[in-house]
Design a protein around this motif. Structure first.
Motif, PDB file in Angstrom:
ATOM      1  N   TRP A 109       0.864  -1.173   0.000  1.00  0.00           N
ATOM      2  CA  TRP A 109       0.000   0.000   0.000  1.00  0.00           C
ATOM      3  C   TRP A 109       0.902   1.224   0.000  1.00  0.00           C
ATOM      4  CZ3 TRP A 109       1.865   1.758   4.476  1.00  0.00           C
ATOM      5  CH2 TRP A 109       2.161   0.838   5.466  1.00  0.00           C
ATOM      6  N   ALA A 110       0.340   2.350  -0.358  1.00  0.00           N
ATOM      7  CA  ALA A 110       1.135   3.578  -0.460  1.00  0.00           C
ATOM      8  C   ALA A 110       1.193   4.295   0.882  1.00  0.00           C
ATOM      9  CB  ALA A 110       0.516   4.499  -1.508  1.00  0.00           C
ATOM     10  N   PRO A 111       2.329   4.877   1.222  1.00  0.00           N
ATOM     11  CA  PRO A 111       2.398   5.673   2.450  1.00  0.00           C
ATOM     12  C   PRO A 111       1.308   6.748   2.507  1.00  0.00           C
ATOM     13  CG  PRO A 111       4.591   5.318   1.594  1.00  0.00           C
ATOM     14  CD  PRO A 111       3.631   4.778   0.562  1.00  0.00           C
ATOM     15  N   LEU A 112       0.934   7.273   1.353  1.00  0.00           N
ATOM     16  CA  LEU A 112      -0.119   8.277   1.304  1.00  0.00           C
ATOM     17  C   LEU A 112      -1.441   7.721   1.851  1.00  0.00           C
ATOM     18  CD1 LEU A 112      -0.817  11.152   0.511  1.00  0.00           C
ATOM     19  CD2 LEU A 112      -1.281  10.334  -1.803  1.00  0.00           C
ATOM     20  N   ASP A 113      -1.677   6.403   1.688  1.00  0.00           N
ATOM     21  CA  ASP A 113      -2.890   5.786   2.232  1.00  0.00           C
ATOM     22  C   ASP A 113      -2.929   5.919   3.753  1.00  0.00           C
ATOM     23  OD1 ASP A 113      -3.697   4.992  -0.320  1.00  0.00           O
ATOM     24  OD2 ASP A 113      -2.774   3.014  -0.136  1.00  0.00           O
ATOM     25  N   VAL A 114      -1.787   5.742   4.402  1.00  0.00           N
ATOM     26  CA  VAL A 114      -1.713   5.862   5.864  1.00  0.00           C
ATOM     27  C   VAL A 114      -2.004   7.304   6.272  1.00  0.00           C
ATOM     28  CG1 VAL A 114      -0.214   5.641   7.883  1.00  0.00           C
ATOM     29  CG2 VAL A 114      -0.067   3.956   6.041  1.00  0.00           C
ATOM     30  N   ILE A 115      -1.426   8.248   5.555  1.00  0.00           N
ATOM     31  CA  ILE A 115      -1.648   9.664   5.867  1.00  0.00           C
ATOM     32  C   ILE A 115      -3.118  10.022   5.665  1.00  0.00           C
ATOM     33  CG2 ILE A 115      -1.096  12.018   5.134  1.00  0.00           C
ATOM     34  CD1 ILE A 115       1.760  10.892   4.484  1.00  0.00           C
ATOM     35  N   ARG A 116      -3.719   9.548   4.597  1.00  0.00           N
ATOM     36  CA  ARG A 116      -5.148   9.835   4.344  1.00  0.00           C
ATOM     37  C   ARG A 116      -6.022   9.271   5.461  1.00  0.00           C
ATOM     38  NH1 ARG A 116      -4.722   8.287  -1.706  1.00  0.00           N
ATOM     39  NH2 ARG A 116      -4.332  10.298  -2.657  1.00  0.00           N
ATOM     40  N   GLU A 117      -5.729   8.051   5.888  1.00  0.00           N
ATOM     41  CA  GLU A 117      -6.508   7.431   6.965  1.00  0.00           C
ATOM     42  C   GLU A 117      -6.341   8.228   8.258  1.00  0.00           C
ATOM     43  OE1 GLU A 117      -9.269   4.627   8.295  1.00  0.00           O
ATOM     44  OE2 GLU A 117      -8.555   4.965   6.263  1.00  0.00           O
ATOM     45  N   ALA A 118      -5.118   8.663   8.535  1.00  0.00           N
ATOM     46  CA  ALA A 118      -4.856   9.458   9.737  1.00  0.00           C
ATOM     47  C   ALA A 118      -5.623  10.781   9.687  1.00  0.00           C
ATOM     48  CB  ALA A 118      -3.361   9.707   9.876  1.00  0.00           C
ATOM     49  N   GLU A 119      -5.610  11.426   8.539  1.00  0.00           N
ATOM     50  CA  GLU A 119      -6.323  12.686   8.398  1.00  0.00           C
ATOM     51  C   GLU A 119      -7.828  12.486   8.558  1.00  0.00           C
ATOM     52  OE1 GLU A 119      -4.946  14.299   4.686  1.00  0.00           O
ATOM     53  OE2 GLU A 119      -3.077  15.032   5.589  1.00  0.00           O
ATOM     54  N   LYS A 120      -8.347  11.392   8.010  1.00  0.00           N
ATOM     55  CA  LYS A 120      -9.772  11.078   8.152  1.00  0.00           C
ATOM     56  C   LYS A 120     -10.119  10.898   9.634  1.00  0.00           C
ATOM     57  CE  LYS A 120     -11.700   6.991   7.445  1.00  0.00           C
ATOM     58  NZ  LYS A 120     -12.007   5.725   6.783  1.00  0.00           N
ATOM     59  N   MET A 121      -9.270  10.183  10.359  1.00  0.00           N
ATOM     60  CA  MET A 121      -9.509   9.956  11.785  1.00  0.00           C
ATOM     61  C   MET A 121      -9.474  11.277  12.553  1.00  0.00           C
ATOM     62  SD  MET A 121     -10.214   6.867  12.166  1.00  0.00           S
ATOM     63  CE  MET A 121     -10.403   7.108  13.919  1.00  0.00           C
ATOM     64  N   MET A 122      -8.534  12.142  12.235  1.00  0.00           N
ATOM     65  CA  MET A 122      -8.434  13.431  12.925  1.00  0.00           C
ATOM     66  C   MET A 122      -9.678  14.286  12.662  1.00  0.00           C
ATOM     67  SD  MET A 122      -5.978  13.770  14.855  1.00  0.00           S
ATOM     68  CE  MET A 122      -4.289  13.405  15.217  1.00  0.00           C
ATOM     69  N   LEU A 123     -10.172  14.284  11.441  1.00  0.00           N
ATOM     70  CA  LEU A 123     -11.387  15.045  11.134  1.00  0.00           C
ATOM     71  C   LEU A 123     -12.567  14.514  11.944  1.00  0.00           C
ATOM     72  CD1 LEU A 123     -11.087  15.487   7.261  1.00  0.00           C
ATOM     73  CD2 LEU A 123     -10.976  17.282   9.005  1.00  0.00           C
ATOM     74  N   GLN A 124     -12.687  13.201  12.047  1.00  0.00           N
ATOM     75  CA  GLN A 124     -13.776  12.606  12.826  1.00  0.00           C
ATOM     76  C   GLN A 124     -13.642  12.963  14.307  1.00  0.00           C
ATOM     77  OE1 GLN A 124     -13.567   8.423  11.898  1.00  0.00           O
ATOM     78  NE2 GLN A 124     -14.541   8.690   9.910  1.00  0.00           N
ATOM     79  N   LEU A 125     -12.421  12.922  14.822  1.00  0.00           N
ATOM     80  CA  LEU A 125     -12.199  13.267  16.228  1.00  0.00           C
ATOM     81  C   LEU A 125     -12.547  14.718  16.509  1.00  0.00           C
ATOM     82  CD1 LEU A 125      -8.847  11.445  16.969  1.00  0.00           C
ATOM     83  CD2 LEU A 125     -11.051  11.010  18.042  1.00  0.00           C
ATOM     84  N   HIS A 126     -12.080  15.614  15.650  1.00  0.00           N
ATOM     85  CA  HIS A 126     -12.353  17.033  15.867  1.00  0.00           C
ATOM     86  C   HIS A 126     -13.841  17.340  15.724  1.00  0.00           C
ATOM     87  CE1 HIS A 126      -8.252  18.006  16.522  1.00  0.00           C
ATOM     88  NE2 HIS A 126      -7.875  17.621  15.323  1.00  0.00           N
ATOM     89  N   ALA A 127     -14.523  16.667  14.824  1.00  0.00           N
ATOM     90  CA  ALA A 127     -15.971  16.847  14.693  1.00  0.00           C
ATOM     91  C   ALA A 127     -16.663  16.382  15.973  1.00  0.00           C
ATOM     92  CB  ALA A 127     -16.494  16.076  13.482  1.00  0.00           C
ATOM     93  N   GLY A 128     -16.210  15.278  16.543  1.00  0.00           N
ATOM     94  CA  GLY A 128     -16.773  14.781  17.795  1.00  0.00           C
ATOM     95  C   GLY A 128     -16.518  15.721  18.949  1.00  0.00           C
ATOM     96  N   GLU A 129     -15.321  16.324  19.019  1.00  0.00           N
ATOM     97  CA  GLU A 129     -14.987  17.294  20.080  1.00  0.00           C
ATOM     98  C   GLU A 129     -15.902  18.515  19.976  1.00  0.00           C
ATOM     99  OE1 GLU A 129     -10.894  18.332  19.649  1.00  0.00           O
ATOM    100  OE2 GLU A 129     -10.173  16.485  20.570  1.00  0.00           O
ATOM    101  N   ARG A 130     -16.141  18.974  18.758  1.00  0.00           N
ATOM    102  CA  ARG A 130     -17.010  20.155  18.581  1.00  0.00           C
ATOM    103  C   ARG A 130     -18.432  19.847  19.031  1.00  0.00           C
ATOM    104  NH1 ARG A 130     -13.733  20.941  14.050  1.00  0.00           N
ATOM    105  NH2 ARG A 130     -15.166  19.857  12.666  1.00  0.00           N
ATOM    106  N   ARG A 131     -18.921  18.642  18.712  1.00  0.00           N
ATOM    107  CA  ARG A 131     -20.271  18.264  19.132  1.00  0.00           C
ATOM    108  C   ARG A 131     -20.361  18.203  20.659  1.00  0.00           C
ATOM    109  NH1 ARG A 131     -20.135  14.778  14.795  1.00  0.00           N
ATOM    110  NH2 ARG A 131     -19.480  13.047  16.092  1.00  0.00           N
ATOM    111  N   GLU A 132     -19.331  17.658  21.311  1.00  0.00           N
ATOM    112  CA  GLU A 132     -19.333  17.553  22.777  1.00  0.00           C
ATOM    113  C   GLU A 132     -19.329  18.926  23.430  1.00  0.00           C
ATOM    114  OE1 GLU A 132     -16.223  15.063  24.282  1.00  0.00           O
ATOM    115  OE2 GLU A 132     -16.898  13.346  23.098  1.00  0.00           O
ATOM    116  N   ARG A 133     -18.593  19.875  22.870  1.00  0.00           N
ATOM    117  CA  ARG A 133     -18.515  21.211  23.454  1.00  0.00           C
ATOM    118  C   ARG A 133     -19.847  21.941  23.361  1.00  0.00           C
ATOM    119  NH1 ARG A 133     -13.621  23.557  20.546  1.00  0.00           N
ATOM    120  NH2 ARG A 133     -12.838  21.490  20.216  1.00  0.00           N
ATOM    121  N   ARG A 134     -20.638  21.643  22.322  1.00  0.00           N
ATOM    122  CA  ARG A 134     -21.920  22.310  22.153  1.00  0.00           C
ATOM    123  C   ARG A 134     -22.959  21.803  23.154  1.00  0.00           C
ATOM    124  NH1 ARG A 134     -23.049  21.238  16.308  1.00  0.00           N
ATOM    125  NH2 ARG A 134     -20.885  21.015  15.830  1.00  0.00           N
ATOM    126  N   HIS A 135     -22.762  20.628  23.686  1.00  0.00           N
ATOM    127  CA  HIS A 135     -23.764  20.047  24.598  1.00  0.00           C
ATOM    128  C   HIS A 135     -23.463  20.348  26.026  1.00  0.00           C
ATOM    129  CE1 HIS A 135     -24.652  17.861  20.943  1.00  0.00           C
ATOM    130  NE2 HIS A 135     -25.827  17.661  21.450  1.00  0.00           N
TER     131      HIS A 135
END
Length: 135
Positions: A109-135
């Motif tokens: 697999w390409a190293p870029l695949d690992v970076i893309r997966e990491a970035e996807k995970m970070m976006l999901q985490l930050h979206a979850g943090e924003r939702r928690e702060r609003r509640h």
């Protein structure tokens, strides 16, 4: 006023090939992940047992040092943390069933695949943090 500390996600990398493990770890560290490295599924299970909620990503090879393979470890990991993003990799076709939600990446697999997966995970985490702060 209290300052918010930025959360660094943690990835568990399970690979018995030291060069492969180091490359994956470097890619994830560059993507702002904390990284825990293991060369056997048994060592990884000990990490999962102690800190299942701190992990957001586990990437494992199928062939590992020790008695358990990476596909078996994927099942163990999902029991500890059903939300964990699990990636199982191998240069050979996968001969084991993976738990629901786990991904299989055929090597090479390409190293870029690992970076893309990491970035996807970070976006999901930050979206979850924003939702928690609003509640």
């Amino acid at each position: 006023m209290g300052q918010s500390r930025s959360f660094r996600a943690t990835a568990l990398i399970v690979e018995d090939d030291p060069m492969q493990r180091e490359m994956i770890c470097l890619l994830l560290e560059e993507s702002d992940f904390n990284v825990i490295e293991c060369e056997s599924a048994e060592a990884a299970e000990a990490v999962l047992e102690q800190h299942p909620e701190n992990l957001v990503l586990m990437m494992t090879d199928v062939q590992l040092a020790g008695n358990m393979n990476g596909a078996e470890l994927a099942h163990v990991a999902k029991k500890y943390n059903p939300e964990l993003d699990v990636i199982v990799t191998s240069g050979n076709p996968l001969r084991h069933a993976l738990p629901e939600g786990a991904q299989f990446w055929k090597k090479p697999w390409a190293p870029l695949d690992v970076i893309r997966e990491a970035e996807k995970m970070m976006l999901q985490l930050h979206a979850g943090e924003r939702r928690e702060r609003r509640h």
